[in-house]
Design a protein around this motif. Structure first.
Motif, PDB file in Angstrom:
ATOM      1  N   PHE A 117      14.438 -18.130  37.024  1.00  0.00           N
ATOM      2  CA  PHE A 117      13.293 -17.266  36.725  1.00  0.00           C
ATOM      3  C   PHE A 117      13.606 -15.833  37.129  1.00  0.00           C
ATOM      4  CE2 PHE A 117       9.614 -15.022  38.468  1.00  0.00           C
ATOM      5  CZ  PHE A 117       8.787 -14.956  37.352  1.00  0.00           C
ATOM      6  N   ARG A 118      14.123 -15.656  38.327  1.00  0.00           N
ATOM      7  CA  ARG A 118      14.427 -14.312  38.804  1.00  0.00           C
ATOM      8  C   ARG A 118      15.465 -13.622  37.931  1.00  0.00           C
ATOM      9  NH1 ARG A 118      18.029 -11.328  41.336  1.00  0.00           N
ATOM     10  NH2 ARG A 118      17.277  -9.669  42.745  1.00  0.00           N
ATOM     11  N   THR A 119      16.530 -14.338  37.573  1.00  0.00           N
ATOM     12  CA  THR A 119      17.585 -13.751  36.742  1.00  0.00           C
ATOM     13  C   THR A 119      17.033 -13.306  35.399  1.00  0.00           C
ATOM     14  OG1 THR A 119      19.317 -15.084  37.784  1.00  0.00           O
ATOM     15  CG2 THR A 119      19.773 -14.223  35.577  1.00  0.00           C
ATOM     16  N   LEU A 120      16.261 -14.178  34.758  1.00  0.00           N
ATOM     17  CA  LEU A 120      15.751 -13.849  33.436  1.00  0.00           C
ATOM     18  C   LEU A 120      14.731 -12.723  33.501  1.00  0.00           C
ATOM     19  CD1 LEU A 120      15.727 -14.362  30.443  1.00  0.00           C
ATOM     20  CD2 LEU A 120      14.165 -16.283  30.795  1.00  0.00           C
ATOM     21  N   MET A 121      13.830 -12.758  34.478  1.00  0.00           N
ATOM     22  CA  MET A 121      12.854 -11.673  34.609  1.00  0.00           C
ATOM     23  C   MET A 121      13.562 -10.346  34.878  1.00  0.00           C
ATOM     24  SD  MET A 121       9.744 -10.617  34.483  1.00  0.00           S
ATOM     25  CE  MET A 121       8.494 -11.882  34.738  1.00  0.00           C
ATOM     26  N   SER A 122      14.610 -10.363  35.691  1.00  0.00           N
ATOM     27  CA  SER A 122      15.358  -9.132  35.964  1.00  0.00           C
ATOM     28  C   SER A 122      15.985  -8.589  34.685  1.00  0.00           C
ATOM     29  CB  SER A 122      16.457  -9.407  36.999  1.00  0.00           C
ATOM     30  OG  SER A 122      15.907  -9.832  38.223  1.00  0.00           O
ATOM     31  N   GLN A 123      16.533  -9.482  33.865  1.00  0.00           N
ATOM     32  CA  GLN A 123      17.138  -9.059  32.603  1.00  0.00           C
ATOM     33  C   GLN A 123      16.103  -8.438  31.675  1.00  0.00           C
ATOM     34  OE1 GLN A 123      18.770 -12.888  31.582  1.00  0.00           O
ATOM     35  NE2 GLN A 123      20.821 -12.376  32.313  1.00  0.00           N
ATOM     36  N   VAL A 124      14.913  -9.022  31.637  1.00  0.00           N
ATOM     37  CA  VAL A 124      13.840  -8.511  30.781  1.00  0.00           C
ATOM     38  C   VAL A 124      13.425  -7.108  31.225  1.00  0.00           C
ATOM     39  CG1 VAL A 124      11.432  -8.832  30.100  1.00  0.00           C
ATOM     40  CG2 VAL A 124      12.982 -10.796  30.152  1.00  0.00           C
ATOM     41  N   LEU A 125      13.200  -6.943  32.515  1.00  0.00           N
ATOM     42  CA  LEU A 125      12.745  -5.655  33.035  1.00  0.00           C
ATOM     43  C   LEU A 125      13.789  -4.564  32.806  1.00  0.00           C
ATOM     44  CD1 LEU A 125      11.149  -6.925  36.372  1.00  0.00           C
ATOM     45  CD2 LEU A 125       9.940  -6.169  34.316  1.00  0.00           C
ATOM     46  N   GLU A 126      15.057  -4.934  32.955  1.00  0.00           N
ATOM     47  CA  GLU A 126      16.128  -3.949  32.741  1.00  0.00           C
ATOM     48  C   GLU A 126      16.287  -3.628  31.261  1.00  0.00           C
ATOM     49  OE1 GLU A 126      20.939  -3.391  33.574  1.00  0.00           O
ATOM     50  OE2 GLU A 126      19.901  -5.195  34.258  1.00  0.00           O
ATOM     51  N   GLU A 169       3.820 -11.706  21.274  1.00  0.00           N
ATOM     52  CA  GLU A 169       5.078 -12.000  20.588  1.00  0.00           C
ATOM     53  C   GLU A 169       6.045 -12.719  21.520  1.00  0.00           C
ATOM     54  OE1 GLU A 169       5.214  -8.311  17.382  1.00  0.00           O
ATOM     55  OE2 GLU A 169       6.411  -8.191  19.221  1.00  0.00           O
ATOM     56  N   LEU A 170       6.650 -13.765  21.003  1.00  0.00           N
ATOM     57  CA  LEU A 170       7.704 -14.466  21.733  1.00  0.00           C
ATOM     58  C   LEU A 170       9.016 -13.734  21.496  1.00  0.00           C
ATOM     59  CD1 LEU A 170       6.514 -18.035  20.834  1.00  0.00           C
ATOM     60  CD2 LEU A 170       6.862 -17.230  23.185  1.00  0.00           C
ATOM     61  N   LEU A 171       9.589 -13.212  22.557  1.00  0.00           N
ATOM     62  CA  LEU A 171      10.836 -12.470  22.464  1.00  0.00           C
ATOM     63  C   LEU A 171      12.041 -13.386  22.613  1.00  0.00           C
ATOM     64  CD1 LEU A 171       9.808  -9.421  24.673  1.00  0.00           C
ATOM     65  CD2 LEU A 171       9.611  -9.663  22.196  1.00  0.00           C
ATOM     66  N   ALA A 172      11.830 -14.503  23.287  1.00  0.00           N
ATOM     67  CA  ALA A 172      12.886 -15.508  23.437  1.00  0.00           C
ATOM     68  C   ALA A 172      12.235 -16.866  23.640  1.00  0.00           C
ATOM     69  CB  ALA A 172      13.798 -15.175  24.621  1.00  0.00           C
ATOM     70  N   VAL A 173      12.782 -17.861  22.976  1.00  0.00           N
ATOM     71  CA  VAL A 173      12.390 -19.262  23.175  1.00  0.00           C
ATOM     72  C   VAL A 173      13.707 -20.019  23.279  1.00  0.00           C
ATOM     73  CG1 VAL A 173      11.162 -21.261  22.282  1.00  0.00           C
ATOM     74  CG2 VAL A 173      10.277 -18.953  21.826  1.00  0.00           C
ATOM     75  N   ALA A 174      14.125 -20.283  24.509  1.00  0.00           N
ATOM     76  CA  ALA A 174      15.464 -20.825  24.747  1.00  0.00           C
ATOM     77  C   ALA A 174      15.404 -22.294  25.134  1.00  0.00           C
ATOM     78  CB  ALA A 174      16.153 -20.024  25.849  1.00  0.00           C
ATOM     79  N   ASP A 175      16.419 -23.022  24.707  1.00  0.00           N
ATOM     80  CA  ASP A 175      16.531 -24.447  25.022  1.00  0.00           C
ATOM     81  C   ASP A 175      17.952 -24.773  25.442  1.00  0.00           C
ATOM     82  OD1 ASP A 175      13.910 -25.892  23.852  1.00  0.00           O
ATOM     83  OD2 ASP A 175      14.480 -24.272  22.503  1.00  0.00           O
ATOM     84  N   TRP A 176      18.061 -25.739  26.329  1.00  0.00           N
ATOM     85  CA  TRP A 176      19.357 -26.311  26.684  1.00  0.00           C
ATOM     86  C   TRP A 176      19.175 -27.812  26.840  1.00  0.00           C
ATOM     87  CZ3 TRP A 176      21.245 -29.480  30.455  1.00  0.00           C
ATOM     88  CH2 TRP A 176      22.645 -29.654  30.462  1.00  0.00           C
ATOM     89  N   PRO A 177      20.020 -28.626  26.216  1.00  0.00           N
ATOM     90  CA  PRO A 177      21.065 -28.245  25.255  1.00  0.00           C
ATOM     91  C   PRO A 177      20.450 -27.790  23.936  1.00  0.00           C
ATOM     92  CG  PRO A 177      20.877 -30.621  25.372  1.00  0.00           C
ATOM     93  CD  PRO A 177      19.960 -30.077  26.431  1.00  0.00           C
ATOM     94  N   MET A 203      20.728 -14.138  26.375  1.00  0.00           N
ATOM     95  CA  MET A 203      20.654 -14.096  27.836  1.00  0.00           C
ATOM     96  C   MET A 203      19.866 -15.288  28.378  1.00  0.00           C
ATOM     97  SD  MET A 203      19.770 -10.083  28.530  1.00  0.00           S
ATOM     98  CE  MET A 203      20.635  -8.761  27.683  1.00  0.00           C
ATOM     99  N   ALA A 204      18.734 -15.574  27.747  1.00  0.00           N
ATOM    100  CA  ALA A 204      17.880 -16.669  28.206  1.00  0.00           C
ATOM    101  C   ALA A 204      18.607 -17.999  28.098  1.00  0.00           C
ATOM    102  CB  ALA A 204      16.587 -16.686  27.405  1.00  0.00           C
ATOM    103  N   GLN A 205      19.298 -18.223  26.979  1.00  0.00           N
ATOM    104  CA  GLN A 205      20.012 -19.486  26.808  1.00  0.00           C
ATOM    105  C   GLN A 205      21.133 -19.629  27.828  1.00  0.00           C
ATOM    106  OE1 GLN A 205      19.298 -19.901  21.970  1.00  0.00           O
ATOM    107  NE2 GLN A 205      21.239 -20.526  22.812  1.00  0.00           N
ATOM    108  N   GLN A 206      21.852 -18.540  28.082  1.00  0.00           N
ATOM    109  CA  GLN A 206      22.929 -18.605  29.065  1.00  0.00           C
ATOM    110  C   GLN A 206      22.385 -18.845  30.471  1.00  0.00           C
ATOM    111  OE1 GLN A 206      26.334 -18.491  28.288  1.00  0.00           O
ATOM    112  NE2 GLN A 206      25.410 -18.742  26.265  1.00  0.00           N
ATOM    113  N   THR A 207      21.266 -18.221  30.782  1.00  0.00           N
ATOM    114  CA  THR A 207      20.678 -18.355  32.111  1.00  0.00           C
ATOM    115  C   THR A 207      20.255 -19.790  32.396  1.00  0.00           C
ATOM    116  OG1 THR A 207      19.917 -16.060  32.156  1.00  0.00           O
ATOM    117  CG2 THR A 207      18.784 -17.606  33.606  1.00  0.00           C
ATOM    118  N   ILE A 208      19.518 -20.396  31.470  1.00  0.00           N
ATOM    119  CA  ILE A 208      19.038 -21.753  31.744  1.00  0.00           C
ATOM    120  C   ILE A 208      20.152 -22.786  31.604  1.00  0.00           C
ATOM    121  CG2 ILE A 208      16.637 -21.251  31.205  1.00  0.00           C
ATOM    122  CD1 ILE A 208      17.110 -22.726  28.504  1.00  0.00           C
ATOM    123  N   ALA A 209      21.142 -22.510  30.759  1.00  0.00           N
ATOM    124  CA  ALA A 209      22.263 -23.442  30.632  1.00  0.00           C
ATOM    125  C   ALA A 209      23.019 -23.520  31.953  1.00  0.00           C
ATOM    126  CB  ALA A 209      23.192 -22.999  29.505  1.00  0.00           C
TER     127      ALA A 209
END
Length: 589
Positions: A562-571, A269-277, A241-247
């Motif tokens: 930020f909003r999209t990813l935070m919403s995904q985390v909370l859900e 704990e790091l739950l996601a560490v996303a990079d693009w590309p 989700m994180a990679q798709q969001t920032i991409a």
């Protein structure tokens, strides 16, 4: 006239002597073979009939927090032959009718079944027709290998080996890294190679003159040992989700690159560490940007900008030098005795702001006016305690910046001031996340980490990181800072961001100028948002960073991601909504 031996006794004696001489020759030769040359001949014999085979110890898997495999080893098969035995044969060639099968027909069928090249196979055989070994095709998966076996070609054999695959593809690819012909090349594969690497064993088998393995002749000379399983803290679903969001956001902003992190506040704990590309470790050659081989969130340094103001505010409160309602008169710009000058990002008349208002409006001038109540050394020490200026001790990952700062800051007068709003200092996205984890965790910093440990083949665990927490600021200072940061969302630089229904969010924006060497700061920016939720009892910290965006060079451009990813985390983690509206401090006086 020749005389003939007529005496029978004499003839008998000659025959006896000849026989004895012949027997003596055979005895001498037998002694030479069985005694004198016995050892060397025995070894030569073994070399011809005893065939060594490597037993591959599988490389251990890299798994996410739920056991989903991010990297694993699978069996692959090389198809080999003994060129001296290659010949036509009577057989079925995978069919039902017995027939004479030519070498060419066999190679064509083998190429079709394996996906190999018949001509290349023929060349391999003809290179040394009297040899006992040649590769025909390498790296077959089980499906293709079984198709080859079904052909029933008598002079075809297998060589089993282990191959590395990445079931999630590019998801987490920058974290796992990848393998190459020379071994581990990047990421966790490289950092934890000692844990993951298996140990090969060996066995031998005897074969007859026809090259066929003799039944029951296999003997193991050394047992193989599989590598350990590297257990990470990453949630592969959230990573995706994180990679798709920032991409998506980076492409819309026409950014050069982007990162995102998600941290569990209570554990670090790091739950996601996303990079693009990013890189797909299954197809590394398809990645033209070599900077994507690793995680920029872990290795790329940048000036963080205004996200650091939250740490300065917390330090001021912790030292009793300020409070959320402390008053300041804040002009648009400020000039210093040495000739230096700073200003806020947008022109405004002189304002009466509280410390809360300074964070809400992200005032460079205001944070320096109050921040100077702390000495340069005090601010430097707090930044270090928050996790800046040194690699994260609990993360083993190649390419992390060394950041070997001294015990005291080596800052010019201008950098001393600029550091309070995140210029003149270097951080990584992980370090910024650490600042906000500390504030969200009531002032206790837990070293951020993405590996729980390595579970060895015998059931033990090694390489577990030291994640003991340390207090950076008091719980009161941290809680007051978090409460102030809610104003950024409700009426400050994030006021344009659509609220996340039911949740109070505390966050800070950053818009950092990009230095261009001796030319100074140019027109490029690095925009970011770092925040936590729910603000009254933070459970998760999310950061997003975009390098050199073109369509929107302000932090407002980073806010939707930020909003999209935070919403995904909370859900995803079913976080309970806030039970009351945010109680805010006044921002002006």
């Amino acid at each position: 006239m020749t005389k003939t031996i007529r005496n029978p006794r004499l003839r008998y004696s000659v025959v006896i002597i000849a026989v004895i001489a012949l027997v003596a020759v055979f005895v001498i030769r037998l002694v030479d073979i069985q005694v004198v040359q016995a050892a060397s001949l025995n070894e030569a014999s073994k070399a011809k009939r005893s065939i060594p085979v490597t037993i591959y110890g599988n490389r251990g898997a890299i798994v996410d927090r739920n056991g989903t495999e991010l990297a694993e080893s699978v069996n692959r098969y090389n198809i080999v032959t003994s060129p001296r035995l290659v010949a036509a044969f009577d057989g079925k060639l995978g069919g039902e009718r017995t027939k004479k099968v030519s070498v060419d027909d066999a190679l064509q069928a083998l190429a079709k079944a394996s996906g190999g090249d018949a001509q290349a196979m023929r060349k391999a055989i003809q290179a040394d027709p009297k040899s006992d070994f040649a590769y025909l095709v390498k790296g077959l998966d089980v499906k293709h290998y079984e198709a080859v076996v079904a052909l029933g070609i008598p002079w075809v054999y297998k060589e089993q080996q282990s191959a590395r695959v990445y079931p999630m593809g590019a998801t987490g690819g920058a974290l796992t890294g990848f393998m190459g012909t020379d071994g581990a090349q990047a990421g966790l594969e490289y950092s934890y190679n000692q844990c993951l690497a298996g140990k090969n064993g060996s066995e031998t088998y005897e074969r007859g003159e026809d090259g066929v393995q003799l039944p029951g002749s296999t003997r193991t000379t050394e047992q193989a040992k599989d590598g350990g399983t590297l257990e990470t803290t990453i949630d592969s679903d959230l990573q995706y989700m994180a990679q798709q969001t920032i991409a998506s956001a980076a492409q819309s902003l026409q950014a050069e690159s982007a990162t995102a992190t998600v941290v569990d506040v209570k554990t670090g704990e790091l739950l996601a560490v996303a990079d693009w590309p990013t890189v797909d470790p299954n197809d590394v050659d398809a990645t033209t940007d070599k900077g994507a081989y690793g995680s920029r969130a872990l290795t790329s340094t940048y000036e963080p900008g205004s996200t650091i103001k939250a740490a300065i505010a917390a330090a001021l409160i912790d030292q009793g030098k300020s409070s959320p309602t402390d008053r300041a008169v804040v002009p648009y710009s400020r000039t210093f005795p040495w000739g230096g000058k700073i200003q806020d990002s947008e022109f405004h008349p002189t304002e009466n702001l509280t410390l809360t208002g300074i964070l809400q409006n992200s005032s460079n001038v205001g944070i320096t006016e109050l921040g100077e109540r702390l000495s340069q050394q005090q601010r430097y020490d707090y930044m270090k305690k928050f996790g800046l200026f040194e690699p994260e001790s609990a993360i083993q990952y190649p390419g992390q910046p060394a950041m070997q700062y001294g015990a005291s800051p080596d800052w010019s007068s201008q950098t001393n001031i600029n550091s309070m709003f995140g210029q003149g200092i270097s951080t990584t996205a992980i370090q910024v996340a650490s600042v906000f984890q500390t504030l969200a965790n009531q002032g206790v910093r837990i070293p951020l980490h993405m590996v729980k440990g390595c579970k060895t083949a015998d059931g033990g665990t090694i390489d577990a990181p030291d994640v003991q927490g340390t207090r950076v600021v008091s719980a009161a200072a941290a809680d007051q800072t978090v409460k102030m940061l809610q104003s950024v969302v409700t009426g400050g630089t994030l006021v344009g961001m659509k609220p996340i229904s039911g949740y109070n969010i505390a966050a800070k924006t950053g818009t950092a100028e990009v230095a261009e060497g001796s030319k100074g700061y140019g027109g490029q920016r690095i925009t970011s948002v770092a925040g936590m939720a729910p603000a009254e009892d933070p459970q998760y910290v999310v950061t997003v960073t975009f390098t050199k965006p073109q369509t929107n060079k302000w932090s407002s451009g980073a806010a939707p991601a930020f909003r999209t990813l935070m919403s995904q985390v909370l859900e995803k983690y079913r976080v309970a909504p806030s039970t009351a509206e945010a109680q805010l401090y006044p921002s002006t006086w």
